[in-house]
Design a protein around this motif. Structure first.
Motif, PDB file in Angstrom:
ATOM      1  N   GLY A 149      40.725  39.306  35.905  1.00 42.77           N
ATOM      2  CA  GLY A 149      41.293  38.628  37.062  1.00 42.77           C
ATOM      3  C   GLY A 149      40.535  37.351  37.362  1.00 42.77           C
ATOM      4  N   ILE A 195      40.775  33.514  39.995  1.00 45.15           N
ATOM      5  CA  ILE A 195      41.404  32.828  41.113  1.00 45.15           C
ATOM      6  C   ILE A 195      42.643  32.130  40.548  1.00 45.15           C
ATOM      7  CG2 ILE A 195      41.122  31.000  42.827  1.00 45.15           C
ATOM      8  CD1 ILE A 195      38.092  31.679  42.798  1.00 45.15           C
ATOM      9  N   PRO A 196      43.821  32.347  41.143  1.00 45.67           N
ATOM     10  CA  PRO A 196      45.059  31.830  40.552  1.00 45.67           C
ATOM     11  C   PRO A 196      45.039  30.339  40.222  1.00 45.67           C
ATOM     12  CG  PRO A 196      45.564  33.307  42.356  1.00 45.67           C
ATOM     13  CD  PRO A 196      44.067  33.116  42.351  1.00 45.67           C
ATOM     14  N   LYS A 207      36.725  37.399  47.746  1.00 40.83           N
ATOM     15  CA  LYS A 207      37.581  38.375  48.424  1.00 40.83           C
ATOM     16  C   LYS A 207      39.033  37.908  48.476  1.00 40.83           C
ATOM     17  CE  LYS A 207      33.742  40.112  51.185  1.00 40.83           C
ATOM     18  NZ  LYS A 207      32.740  39.542  50.331  1.00 40.83           N
ATOM     19  N   GLY A 208      39.299  36.754  47.873  1.00 43.56           N
ATOM     20  CA  GLY A 208      40.661  36.205  47.857  1.00 43.56           C
ATOM     21  C   GLY A 208      41.510  36.851  46.785  1.00 43.56           C
ATOM     22  N   THR A 209      42.687  36.279  46.584  1.00 44.65           N
ATOM     23  CA  THR A 209      43.623  36.829  45.614  1.00 44.65           C
ATOM     24  C   THR A 209      43.152  36.555  44.191  1.00 44.65           C
ATOM     25  OG1 THR A 209      44.937  34.814  45.663  1.00 44.65           O
ATOM     26  CG2 THR A 209      45.601  36.574  47.164  1.00 44.65           C
ATOM     27  N   LEU A 210      43.659  37.384  43.279  1.00 45.08           N
ATOM     28  CA  LEU A 210      43.347  37.263  41.848  1.00 45.08           C
ATOM     29  C   LEU A 210      44.647  37.279  41.060  1.00 45.08           C
ATOM     30  CD1 LEU A 210      40.416  39.823  41.442  1.00 45.08           C
ATOM     31  CD2 LEU A 210      40.230  37.351  41.540  1.00 45.08           C
ATOM     32  N   SER A 211      44.619  36.618  39.925  1.00 48.86           N
ATOM     33  CA  SER A 211      45.725  36.700  38.985  1.00 48.86           C
ATOM     34  C   SER A 211      45.163  37.081  37.626  1.00 48.86           C
ATOM     35  CB  SER A 211      46.477  35.370  38.904  1.00 48.86           C
ATOM     36  OG  SER A 211      45.643  34.374  38.308  1.00 48.86           O
TER      37      SER A 211
END
Length: 99
Positions: free
Chosen positions: A33, A35-36, A94-98
């Motif tokens: 994963g 960070i997008p 702690k943010g979104t993952l891609s």
């Protein structure tokens, strides 16, 4: 060396400041994963991929814990790039993952 926290990176991404993220982890780490918005350039390839970067762009450099990104940040800054190290790395993200 300039440093930013993961929370500051989230704010930068959500704000009006244009910033690019470079993930210098190895491919196997990124598969778990990333960070997008991040561009993946492994630390070992950074020197040979400088043509992909602009000196007028603000960069945030990330890795797993902040050590490799610190090395990359110092390297880029020495060449005149505007780069900051994300302290704590992905361990603190702690943010979104891609994938």
């Amino acid at each position: 060396m300039k440093e930013v926290t993961p929370d500051e990176v989230v704010a930068l991404l959500m704000g009006s400041t244009e910033v690019s993220i470079i993930d210098v982890r190895e491919s196997s780490e990124v598969e778990a994963g990333k960070i997008p918005e991040a561009m993946h350039i492994p630390l070992g390839e950074l020197q040979t991929r400088l043509a992909e970067l602009e000196k007028t762009t603000e960069y945030v450099i990330i890795c797993r814990s902040g050590n490799r990104s610190g090395i990359a940040t110092q390297f880029l800054n020495s060449l005149g790039y505007n780069a900051s190290n994300m302290v704590g790395g992905m361990l603190e993200w702690k943010g979104t993952l891609s994938k």
